[in-house]
Each structure stands twice: as C-alpha cells, then as structure tokens.
Design a protein around this motif. Structure first.
Motif: not given
Ligand SMILES: Nc1ncnc2c1ncn2[C@@H]1O[C@H](COP(=O)(O)OP(=O)(O)OP(=O)(O)O)[C@@H](O)[C@H]1O
Ligand SMILES: [Mg+2]
Length: 292
Positions: A14-16, A24-26, A43-52, A60-64, A173-175
C-alpha cells in the motif's frame, strides 16, 4: 518440482499519500522464479511492476508498506532482503550512476564491496568486466565520466556493475526502453548471453512482447496490482485466456510496440471475485466471474 531461486507469496503493497487513505498498489501476488530461467513481467504502466520488484529488494519508497506471507531465496527464509545475492538494472542508467565519479570508480567500488582484493587488482577486474560486456577500449572508459558514454554503453556499464555484485538473480526493469532499436537488440543479446553463460536467473520487466518472445521462458501478466495470467511463453502466446493478455498480444501483433498499454475494458477488477483456473502445471489464469 523445479527448484525456485525466489519465492514470494501473497505480496501486498500500500502507498500512503498525504492526507489520503492508504492506497492498495499490489493486491496479493505470488512470485515463483525458477532457477536459471528468465521470467518476464508484462503489464500496462502503473500496474505495479516496479513496485513489486522494489519490494523484493526492500527499496520501496518511504511512504510504501509491504506485507507478504512467505519470502524464500534458494529455499531459505529471507530475513534481510538487502543481503540476498540479487542485483537490479533500471531503465535509466543515469539515475544509478554518480555524474561526478568515473566509470572506474563505480566498478571498483562494487568489486571491493564483494571481494577482499587490492585496489589495483580490483581495477584489473573492472577492466576485464568491461571487456566481457562488450565495451571497447576499457582502460580509457575507466577514466571517463557517465555523461561521456552513450546510452547503450552506460547500460553495459550497469550490467557490468550488476554482475560484479555476483548475483544469483538479476532483476532488469525495462532495461532497454530508453534505447534505440538496434542498441536495444544488442543489449538484450548481451543479457541473454550472460544469462546462459553465468546460469543466472532473471526477472525481466518489459512492456514489449517482442522482447518476451526473444528472452523469456515464462511470463507473468500484471494488471492493476494483480497477476491475471501466468504461463510458459508458448502458453501465453498461443493459448492466452485472460482478455487483458489477449489485448496485449493483439497490440503487439499490430506492431504497436511502443504504444502505451491501455485498458479497453476500463472497469476495475479491484473489488471483484476472481476465480483461479489451472490449465496446466504452469499455465494459470485469474478470471473475473462471467469472463470467458
Ligand atoms: N512513490 C510513490 N508515491 C505514490 N504512488 C506511487 C509511488 N510509486 C509508485 N506509485 C504508484 O504505484 C502504482 C504502480 O507503480 P509502478 O511504478 O510499480 O508501475 P509500473 O507497472 O512499473 O509502471 P511503468 O510501466 O510505467 O514503469 C502507480 O499507480 C503509481 O502511481
Ligand atoms: Mg516501472
């Protein structure tokens, strides 16, 4: 059963954001990465790949905030994710390179962190590694600064740095997204070659099904913070079941590779009941009730 280099089950992140409820992100994904194989995450942009991926590395960023049931590396429970032999390369090498330091400085620093050898030996080791990743005139490159290298060269340096950390698992990650097409192909060929020669396990995040076809053994398709389908490359390419996977494949076949992946079906899976179907030992799909 195939041996797994990495296993993580029921990952939630989750991200605060300020003054908002935690988002909830993942939403409960399982990652099973077999040893010595390449697993694509699409997966599409924003689907949570990088956060996973950042959850795996504990960066993870501090707010996650992440929770999971199980986290194993080579069969052992992970107590400190920063200590597992895992390296990551990102889309933009400039964000990971210090502009004020030479290429040699970066490489030697990684070597000395992982091996007890002299600085001189480390410099020699760095030169060998630059050669291995296909950088001509490595002695000269050692003295140059990141901005003096092309994007493709910088990505090769990142690969060299990643390998010098002696990882068993490489997360990319998208190298190659930021590189032009011919350079992209060269970097991918290099990664494939090193993956085979070093028997590395790799997680490759990409939005390009062409890259998946050339590089991966398995694919996980992510959509809105969930894995909606996973299987071998053949299962995903020829027997995709999830409407979202089919849509991604259709877009790729149109040659629309650089188009951002967008959802046609905008209604959310967030609160729906999904049913898991196991079509084979490796091919699993999570369908919303009512979907074909
Ligand atoms: N530091 C953050 N603060 C707030 N929301 C965030 C932060 N980092 C990511 N998010 C949100 O988390 C969700 C998933 O982000 P993530 O970067 O994992 O996507 P992604 O699948 O890697 O996308 P892309 O293909 O564009 O790289 C998005 O909705 C994004 O806006
Ligand atoms: Mg990303």
């Amino acid at each position: 059963m195939t041996e797994e280099i990495l296993t993580m089950t029921n990952l939630h992140v989750t991200i605060q954001a300020k003054k908002h409820p935690a988002l909830p992100i993942i939403k409960g994904i399982d990652l099973h990465i077999p040893k010595g194989k390449v697993v694509g995450i699409v997966g599409e942009s924003g689907s949570g790949k990088s956060i996973a991926m950042k959850s795996l590395m504990d960066i993870l960023p501090d707010n996650a905030h992440a929770t999971f049931d199980q986290f194993l590396f080579a069969g052992q429970a992970v107590t400190d994710a920063q200590k597992i032999p895992l390296a990551m390369i990102f889309q933009d090498p400039m964000t990971s390179l210090n502009p004020l330091r030479t290429i040699g400085y970066h490489l030697v620093e990684v070597i000395l962190r992982h091996q007890k050898i002299s600085k001189k030996q480390a410099q020699q080791r760095a030169i060998e590694e630059l050669e291995k990743v296909g950088i001509p005139l490595p002695e000269k490159r050692m003295k140059q600064f990141p901005h003096e290298l092309s994007g493709g060269m910088r990505q090769r340096v990142m690969i060299a740095m990643a390998l010098l950390a002696q990882p068993q698992l490489l997360i990319a990650d998208e190298p190659t997204t930021a590189l032009d097409v011919t350079i992209q192909a060269q970097i991918l060929a290099l990664m494939k070659e090193l993956q085979t020669s070093e028997s590395l396990s790799v997680i490759l995040v990409t939005h390009d099904f062409g890259v998946v076809a050339g590089m991966c053994d398995f694919v996980n398709v992510m959509y809105q913070g969930r894995i909606v389908e996973k299987g071998t490359v053949e299962e995903i390419f020829y027997q995709a079941q999830h409407p979202y996977t089919k849509q991604l494949l259709a877009a790729a076949h149109l040659g629309d590779r650089d188009a951002p992946l967008r959802t046609v079906n905008a209604d959310s899976y967030a609160d729906e009941q999904v049913v898991k179907k196991e079509l084979s030992a490796t091919h699993h799909v999570w369908l919303k009730e009512g979907n074909e």
